[in-house]
Design a protein around this motif. Sequence first.
Motif, PDB file in Angstrom:
ATOM      1  N   ASP A 188      -2.652  -0.249  -0.440  1.00 23.92           N
ATOM      2  CA  ASP A 188      -3.572   0.203  -1.183  1.00 23.92           C
ATOM      3  C   ASP A 188      -4.370  -0.782  -2.098  1.00 23.92           C
ATOM      4  N   ALA A 189      -5.468  -0.671  -2.635  1.00 22.90           N
ATOM      5  CA  ALA A 189      -6.063  -1.746  -3.378  1.00 22.90           C
ATOM      6  C   ALA A 189      -5.473  -2.225  -4.333  1.00 22.90           C
ATOM      7  N   GLU A 190      -4.789  -1.535  -5.253  1.00 17.11           N
ATOM      8  CA  GLU A 190      -3.859  -2.137  -6.230  1.00 17.11           C
ATOM      9  C   GLU A 190      -3.070  -3.219  -5.627  1.00 17.11           C
ATOM     10  N   ALA A 191      -2.380  -2.929  -4.667  1.00 18.95           N
ATOM     11  CA  ALA A 191      -1.482  -3.914  -4.196  1.00 18.95           C
ATOM     12  C   ALA A 191      -2.371  -5.259  -3.783  1.00 18.95           C
ATOM     13  N   ILE A 192      -3.434  -5.008  -3.107  1.00 23.75           N
ATOM     14  CA  ILE A 192      -4.122  -6.092  -2.769  1.00 23.75           C
ATOM     15  C   ILE A 192      -4.853  -6.789  -3.890  1.00 23.75           C
ATOM     16  N   ALA A 193      -4.894  -6.200  -4.859  1.00 21.19           N
ATOM     17  CA  ALA A 193      -5.688  -7.006  -6.146  1.00 21.19           C
ATOM     18  C   ALA A 193      -4.880  -8.057  -6.616  1.00 21.19           C
ATOM     19  N   HIS A 209      11.803 -17.128  -9.831  1.00 23.43           N
ATOM     20  CA  HIS A 209      10.952 -16.228 -10.792  1.00 23.43           C
ATOM     21  C   HIS A 209       9.734 -15.885 -10.021  1.00 23.43           C
ATOM     22  N   GLU A 210       9.347 -14.736 -10.270  1.00 22.12           N
ATOM     23  CA  GLU A 210       8.223 -14.071  -9.684  1.00 22.12           C
ATOM     24  C   GLU A 210       7.049 -14.021 -10.680  1.00 22.12           C
ATOM     25  N   PHE A 211       5.768 -14.013 -10.093  1.00 26.16           N
ATOM     26  CA  PHE A 211       4.758 -14.222 -11.048  1.00 26.16           C
ATOM     27  C   PHE A 211       3.706 -13.431 -10.311  1.00 26.16           C
ATOM     28  N   LEU A 212       3.083 -12.391 -11.015  1.00 20.72           N
ATOM     29  CA  LEU A 212       1.916 -11.546 -10.270  1.00 20.72           C
ATOM     30  C   LEU A 212       0.639 -12.166 -11.072  1.00 20.72           C
ATOM     31  N   MET A 213      -0.248 -12.265  -9.991  1.00 20.10           N
ATOM     32  CA  MET A 213      -1.494 -13.012 -10.494  1.00 20.10           C
ATOM     33  C   MET A 213      -2.884 -12.233  -9.546  1.00 20.10           C
ATOM     34  N   ALA A 214      -3.781 -12.122 -10.309  1.00 23.29           N
ATOM     35  CA  ALA A 214      -5.152 -11.497  -9.865  1.00 23.29           C
ATOM     36  C   ALA A 214      -5.263 -12.235  -8.478  1.00 23.29           C
ATOM     37  N   ARG A 215      -5.537 -11.659  -7.391  1.00 30.23           N
ATOM     38  CA  ARG A 215      -5.855 -12.375  -5.992  1.00 30.23           C
ATOM     39  C   ARG A 215      -7.390 -12.933  -6.203  1.00 30.23           C
ATOM     40  N   THR A 216      -8.070 -12.308  -7.069  1.00 29.92           N
ATOM     41  CA  THR A 216      -9.312 -13.318  -7.364  1.00 29.92           C
ATOM     42  C   THR A 216      -9.278 -14.546  -7.929  1.00 29.92           C
ATOM     43  N   ALA A 269      -0.920 -14.238   3.940  1.00 21.64           N
ATOM     44  CA  ALA A 269      -1.775 -13.259   3.944  1.00 21.64           C
ATOM     45  C   ALA A 269      -1.501 -11.971   4.359  1.00 21.64           C
ATOM     46  N   GLN A 270      -0.403 -11.815   5.323  1.00 29.95           N
ATOM     47  CA  GLN A 270       0.066 -10.447   5.468  1.00 29.95           C
ATOM     48  C   GLN A 270       1.144  -9.739   4.468  1.00 29.95           C
ATOM     49  N   ASP A 271       1.996 -10.564   3.775  1.00 29.49           N
ATOM     50  CA  ASP A 271       2.726 -10.175   2.906  1.00 29.49           C
ATOM     51  C   ASP A 271       2.181 -10.157   1.389  1.00 29.49           C
ATOM     52  N   ASN A 272       1.178 -10.841   1.318  1.00 23.44           N
ATOM     53  CA  ASN A 272       0.682 -10.918  -0.051  1.00 23.44           C
ATOM     54  C   ASN A 272       1.670 -11.530  -1.206  1.00 23.44           C
ATOM     55  N   VAL A 273       2.493 -12.464  -0.567  1.00 22.23           N
ATOM     56  CA  VAL A 273       3.556 -13.301  -1.358  1.00 22.23           C
ATOM     57  C   VAL A 273       3.529 -14.745  -0.908  1.00 22.23           C
ATOM     58  N   MET A 316      -4.122 -20.044   2.092  1.00 17.94           N
ATOM     59  CA  MET A 316      -2.766 -19.397   2.706  1.00 17.94           C
ATOM     60  C   MET A 316      -3.359 -17.992   2.646  1.00 17.94           C
ATOM     61  N   LEU A 317      -4.195 -17.265   1.764  1.00 21.07           N
ATOM     62  CA  LEU A 317      -4.341 -15.724   1.625  1.00 21.07           C
ATOM     63  C   LEU A 317      -5.767 -15.386   2.612  1.00 21.07           C
TER      64      LEU A 317
END
Length: 102
Positions: free
Chosen positions: A3-8, A18-25, A45-49, A37-38
């Motif tokens: 979904d779009a939110e996960a790709i964002a 430690h995990e950090f979420l960051m805006a893809r843009t 690019a596939q896992d978005n991690v 990489m992305l």
Amino acid sequence: MRDAEAIAFVKLVSADGHEFLMARTVAIASSKTIRLMLEGSFREAQDNVIRFPDIAGYVLERVVKYLHYKTQHSTSTSRIPEFAIEPEVALELLIAAKYLDC
């Protein structure tokens, strides 16, 4: 399809988990290494991690803050405030910045 939110967002994982979420843009605009990489045909690019086995969590946290700072001030026409870096992490941040090409 994701979904779009996960790709964002992209998840960055440090050597110590430690995990950090960051805006893809923001990630793509601020770091050539992350962009490659992305946008390539890499697993990231596939896992978005993206896992950074050589970057400690406290260093990756500062990198994420800096990438947001860099994006926020990239179009500024006025004097950009200094991004404070503690001397005790300066060398590790320099190495991470060199690797990430940011």
